[in-house]
Design an enzyme around this catalytic site. Structure first.
Site, mmCIF file in Angstrom:
data_model
loop_
_atom_site.group_PDB
_atom_site.id
_atom_site.type_symbol
_atom_site.label_atom_id
_atom_site.label_comp_id
_atom_site.label_asym_id
_atom_site.label_seq_id
_atom_site.Cartn_x
_atom_site.Cartn_y
_atom_site.Cartn_z
ATOM 1 N N LYS A 164 0.865 -1.180 0.000
ATOM 2 C CA LYS A 164 0.000 0.000 0.000
ATOM 3 C C LYS A 164 0.899 1.226 0.000
ATOM 4 C CE LYS A 164 -4.566 0.851 0.771
ATOM 5 N NZ LYS A 164 -5.780 0.107 0.530
ATOM 6 N N GLY A 213 -24.319 3.691 -1.082
ATOM 7 C CA GLY A 213 -22.933 3.809 -1.551
ATOM 8 C C GLY A 213 -22.672 2.949 -2.775
HETATM 9 P P1 NAD Z 1 -19.042 4.912 -0.764
HETATM 10 O O1 NAD Z 1 -18.395 6.147 -0.229
HETATM 11 O O2 NAD Z 1 -19.534 4.894 -2.166
HETATM 12 O O3 NAD Z 1 -20.281 4.513 0.160
HETATM 13 C C1 NAD Z 1 -20.359 4.753 1.518
HETATM 14 C C2 NAD Z 1 -21.790 5.131 1.841
HETATM 15 O O4 NAD Z 1 -21.902 5.269 3.260
HETATM 16 C C3 NAD Z 1 -22.225 6.468 1.231
HETATM 17 O O5 NAD Z 1 -23.481 6.330 0.595
HETATM 18 C C4 NAD Z 1 -22.307 7.410 2.446
HETATM 19 O O6 NAD Z 1 -23.294 8.408 2.292
HETATM 20 C C5 NAD Z 1 -22.676 6.427 3.529
HETATM 21 N N1 NAD Z 1 -22.372 6.881 4.893
HETATM 22 C C6 NAD Z 1 -21.336 7.646 5.325
HETATM 23 N N2 NAD Z 1 -21.440 7.846 6.653
HETATM 24 C C7 NAD Z 1 -22.545 7.196 7.063
HETATM 25 C C8 NAD Z 1 -23.169 7.023 8.316
HETATM 26 N N3 NAD Z 1 -22.682 7.586 9.442
HETATM 27 N N4 NAD Z 1 -24.302 6.276 8.389
HETATM 28 C C9 NAD Z 1 -24.818 5.716 7.267
HETATM 29 N N5 NAD Z 1 -24.264 5.849 6.054
HETATM 30 C C10 NAD Z 1 -23.141 6.580 5.950
HETATM 31 O O7 NAD Z 1 -17.987 3.744 -0.497
HETATM 32 P P2 NAD Z 1 -17.988 2.278 -1.126
HETATM 33 O O8 NAD Z 1 -16.989 2.224 -2.221
HETATM 34 O O9 NAD Z 1 -19.385 1.820 -1.351
HETATM 35 O O10 NAD Z 1 -17.351 1.453 0.093
HETATM 36 C C11 NAD Z 1 -18.102 1.169 1.260
HETATM 37 C C12 NAD Z 1 -17.236 0.439 2.272
HETATM 38 O O11 NAD Z 1 -16.765 -0.782 1.687
HETATM 39 C C13 NAD Z 1 -15.954 1.208 2.672
HETATM 40 O O12 NAD Z 1 -15.649 0.892 4.007
HETATM 41 C C14 NAD Z 1 -14.891 0.626 1.749
HETATM 42 O O13 NAD Z 1 -13.603 0.754 2.315
HETATM 43 C C15 NAD Z 1 -15.341 -0.818 1.685
HETATM 44 N N6 NAD Z 1 -14.880 -1.532 0.461
HETATM 45 C C16 NAD Z 1 -15.249 -1.077 -0.765
HETATM 46 C C17 NAD Z 1 -14.832 -1.766 -1.904
HETATM 47 C C18 NAD Z 1 -15.254 -1.315 -3.276
HETATM 48 O O14 NAD Z 1 -15.101 -2.114 -4.233
HETATM 49 N N7 NAD Z 1 -15.796 -0.115 -3.435
HETATM 50 C C19 NAD Z 1 -14.025 -2.905 -1.781
HETATM 51 C C20 NAD Z 1 -13.673 -3.359 -0.507
HETATM 52 C C21 NAD Z 1 -14.112 -2.650 0.612
#
Ligand code: NAD
Length: 355
Positions: A80, A180
């Protein structure tokens, strides 16, 4: 600050501190393990209060990538990088070109993608000075749909253990971060499987639209998601949401979702287990995205290969949860031990092959 003695140093193979005064670059590139292949993991740009905090972050994240990648049985290692965000105005393109030069100096031992604070366009800038980047706009695209598919399959595996069946019809699921990138795709899979969805997000307009589309219930106060009388809690937003303040509010039998670093501390895994809650370790269930990125490294890793990998990932998650139940131990600890064992085996094989 000590470095080799740092709790997350964990025998990192290499850590590169790179600076470029002309662009303001201050970056740390950490290669935890190349036992299974080049280290792959994202680059994060953040306003770190101190370089000590940047070091801690990169070491933890890099070690985490090794665990995630080996648990998904991918032919890559873990690494990373972090960039300390320059203060004030800066030339973003020039900064990422400088980052690319630092990356190139590692000769492919580490391959970077985007992470928090870094966009596919930033990777395009880095690509001008290095070959070792993935996650480009013309690459494998948004990993979120594949992450969501893997999490959906993982929820089925977790439901089989915690609720007695992987059939999600009528199962009550509370989703945090429903709108999200991962959350929205996941909710559609869950709705299609007949789950009764209770959705929370801080983006109220998107939340209401999604709930209407799926016939789901809106949890108006995002903080009330922990109190929902559901079968499964699915965190898809923030890290550290399983903590001393939330754990006793949970009424669910299963915690399984996409968010990284769900447990505030490792001890929270034992606390879930004490309360009879089945936990799907986050870096196992959410590896779909990194599996999908493999397609940018080698054409053999096509959609069919990705599909097969998700099936294996589901089986691995099931084995971890079964071992945890059989031995009455926290699932996160069982997962960490298995990851470390697999890394040690890979290092041994690499050493043998080099003889
Ligand atoms: P994203 O930012 O698109 O989605 C996060 C969502 O959470 C948003 O809709 C946001 O409004 C909401 N949110 C923020 N604070 C909040 C709260 N207090 N209560 C309720 N909702 C809240 O991110 P993402 O890409 O969908 O990723 C989501 C999680 O999954 C993260 O922790 C990320 O590290 C993990 N992740 C994502 C991927 C990927 O492929 N995108 C892969 C592995 C892990």
């Amino acid at each position: 600050m000590s470095l080799f003695e740092h709790t997350a140093f964990d025998n990192h193979e290499k850590v590169l501190f790179a600076t470029d005064p002309a662009t303001g670059l201050k970056a740390i590139l950490a290669v935890h393990s190349t036992a299974r292949g080049p280290a792959v993991g994202g680059c994060r740009m953040w306003s770190y209060p101190s370089s000590a905090e940047a070091v801690t972050d990169v070491l933890r994240l890099s070690q985490g990538m090794s665990y995630k990648n080996i648990m998904a049985d991918l032919p890559i290692g873990g690494g990373k990088s972090v960039i300390m965000r320059p203060e004030g105005d800066f030339d973003r393109q020039a900064l990422f070109e400088a980052f690319g030069r630092a990356l190139e100096s590692l000769n492919g031992q580490y391959i970077s993608a985007e992470d928090v604070g870094v966009s596919p366009d930033d990777m395009v800038a880095a690509r001008r000075t290095t070959r070792h980047v993935v996650g480009l706009p013309d690459g494998t695209g948004d990993p979120s749909p594949v992450t969501a598919k893997g999490v959906f399959m993982g929820i089925q595996a977790a439901a089989a253990r915690g609720l007695g069946s992987e059939d999600l019809k009528g199962v009550k699921i509370a989703v945090q971060g429903a709108t999200g990138h991962v959350g929205a795709y996941l909710c559609r899979h869950l709705a299609e499987a007949g789950a009764e969805l209770h959705l929370a997000d801080i983006r109220a307009a998107e939340l209401h639209a999604l709930a209407k589309e799926l016939g789901a219930t809106v949890v108006e106060d995002p903080n009330a998601i922990y109190d929902v009388d559901a079968d499964i809690f699915t965190p898809c937003a923030l890290g550290a949401i399983i903590n001393p303040e939330t754990i006793d509010r949970l009424k669910v039998k299963v915690v399984a979702g996409a968010a990284n670093n769900q447990l505030e501390t490792r001890e929270m895994g034992a606390e879930l287990q004490k309360r009879g809650i089945f936990y799907a370790p986050d870096y196992v269930i959410n590896a779909g995205g990194i599996i999908n990125v493999m397609g940018e490294l080698d054409a053999r890793f096509d959609a069919k290969w990705v599909e097969g990998k998700l099936v294996t990932l589901k089986a691995t998650l099931g084995e971890i949860m079964d071992t945890a139940a059989r031995e009455a131990r926290p699932a996160n600890i069982v997962a960490d031990e298995l990851a470390r064992q697999r890394l040690a085996d890979a290092a041994e094989q690499k050493a043998l092959a080099a003889e």
